[in-house]
Design an enzyme around this catalytic site. Structure first.
Site, PDB file in Angstrom:
ATOM      1  CG  ASP A  12      -1.834   1.215   1.299  1.00 39.01           C
ATOM      2  OD1 ASP A  12      -2.283   1.672   0.230  1.00 39.01           O
ATOM      3  OD2 ASP A  12      -2.094   1.734   2.405  1.00 39.01           O
ATOM      4  CB  SER A  13       0.203   4.757  -0.759  1.00 43.33           C
ATOM      5  OG  SER A  13      -0.915   4.901   0.101  1.00 43.33           O
ATOM      6  CD  GLU A 153       0.843   6.610   5.707  1.00 44.13           C
ATOM      7  OE1 GLU A 153       2.021   6.458   6.077  1.00 44.13           O
ATOM      8  OE2 GLU A 153       0.087   5.663   5.423  1.00 44.13           O
ATOM      9  CG  HIS A 187      -4.638   5.190   4.475  1.00 42.96           C
ATOM     10  ND1 HIS A 187      -4.175   4.609   3.325  1.00 42.96           N
ATOM     11  CD2 HIS A 187      -3.535   5.622   5.166  1.00 42.96           C
ATOM     12  CE1 HIS A 187      -2.831   4.701   3.306  1.00 42.96           C
ATOM     13  NE2 HIS A 187      -2.433   5.306   4.408  1.00 42.96           N
TER      14      HIS A 187
HETATM   15  N1  DGL Z   1      -4.610   3.310   0.899  1.00 43.00           N
HETATM   16  C1  DGL Z   1      -4.572   4.011  -0.352  1.00 43.00           C
HETATM   17  C2  DGL Z   1      -5.841   3.696  -1.158  1.00 43.00           C
HETATM   18  O1  DGL Z   1      -6.531   2.736  -0.859  1.00 43.00           O
HETATM   19  C3  DGL Z   1      -4.281   5.449  -0.114  1.00 43.00           C
HETATM   20  C4  DGL Z   1      -3.933   6.178  -1.359  1.00 43.00           C
HETATM   21  C5  DGL Z   1      -3.023   7.346  -1.197  1.00 43.00           C
HETATM   22  O2  DGL Z   1      -1.902   7.146  -0.744  1.00 43.00           O
HETATM   23  O3  DGL Z   1      -3.434   8.428  -1.598  1.00 43.00           O
HETATM   24  O4  DGL Z   1      -6.177   4.327  -2.120  1.00 43.00           O
END
Ligand code: DGL
Length: 266
Positions: A12-13, A153, A187
């Site tokens: 994930d990001s 975050e 998130h």
């Molecule tokens: N958890 C990511 C999602 O589901 C977050 C995306 C982001 O970093 O903008 O889209």
């Protein structure tokens, strides 16, 4: 060599994809996992598709080095922008996550659905395709949750800034008479208690976590890749390329001996 005992990989990001990871380790308690939190590059939602593809390749290569047998793209933004590309480029099976607007369309009574997601997800071709499959008499109210991922975050899950941003995004949707709210970012399940206190009990909150876990199990079963060693003591290795405090805080209520959180510049 990949085998039944190889781990399930996730990326994930940032820390949000652990909302999916938790569902998977609950449904598949015998499996080892490797989770990548690319927090240094969060948010993905404001990046171009090319940038998201480059980051997804980097994450995938790291998980392949860890010998993962399947990769869960635990990010709506990465899935909706890159999964077709990733599936073409790599042989490993990928599980993706998309905003659950189809289940929402099945239960709505007002025929108005709200969705909170990143700009990257809402602007993606895949999301457009899925939206086009919804009955035409159903309206989808899209809202970009700008800033929410950054606050999570930054360890500001329960903060005044979070409450004001959520109210700013949710109140117009309530006024528009939505009766279901789709959480289109991994998130956001961490925000459910706060979202509930704003939207009340009449609006149903929908996320895709459990469905992704069921799909992961089904694909592993179909490929004969489930870990069937009953004596196996599963290990979970999480990697984050920033300070690990926020990630550890989100995991504090998981009662599991073999969870290791590493700060690593993958
Ligand atoms: N958890 C990511 C999602 O589901 C977050 C995306 C982001 O970093 O903008 O889209």
């Amino acid at each position: 060599m990949k085998s039944n005992n190889s781990p399930i990989g996730f990326f994930d990001s940032g820390v949000g994809g652990t909302s999916i990871w938790k569902e998977v380790i609950t449904l598949l308690p015998n499996e080892d996992t490797v989770y990548l939190s690319d927090s240094k590059n969060a948010p993905y939602g404001e990046k171009s598709t090319e940038e998201i593809i480059a980051l997804s390749i980097k994450n995938t290569e790291f998980l392949l080095k860890k010998n993962c047998k399947i990769i869960v793209v635990a990010c709506n933004t990465a899935t909706t922008n890159t999964i077709t590309y990733l599936r073409k480029k790599y042989k490993i099976p990928f599980i993706g996550i998309e905003p659950a607007i189809k289940p929402a369309a099945l239960i709505t009574k007002t025929n108005i659905i709200g969705i909170l997601a990143t700009k990257g997800t809402l602007n993606s071709t895949l999301f457009e395709k899925t939206s086009n499959t919804i009955r035409k008499d159903i309206k989808i109210k899209e809202t970009v949750g700008k800033g929410l991922v950054e606050l999570i975050e930054g360890g500001k899950l329960n903060s005044k800034e979070m409450t004001s941003l959520l109210s700013l995004y949710l109140e117009p949707m309530i006024a528009d008479n939505i009766d279901s709210l789709v959480l289109g970012c991994t998130h956001y399940p961490y925000l459910i208690p706060q979202i509930k206190s704003i939207v009340g009990s009449k609006i149903k909150i929908i996320d895709s976590g459990e469905a992704v876990a069921r799909q992961t199990k089904a694909v592993l079963k179909q490929l004969n890749l489930l870990n069937i060693d009953a004596k196996h003591q599963p290990k979970h290795k999480l990697y984050i390329n920033k300070d690990k405090t926020t990630l550890e805080n989100l995991l504090h209520n998981i009662n599991h001996k073999n969870i290791e959180v590493n700060e690593s510049d993958f």
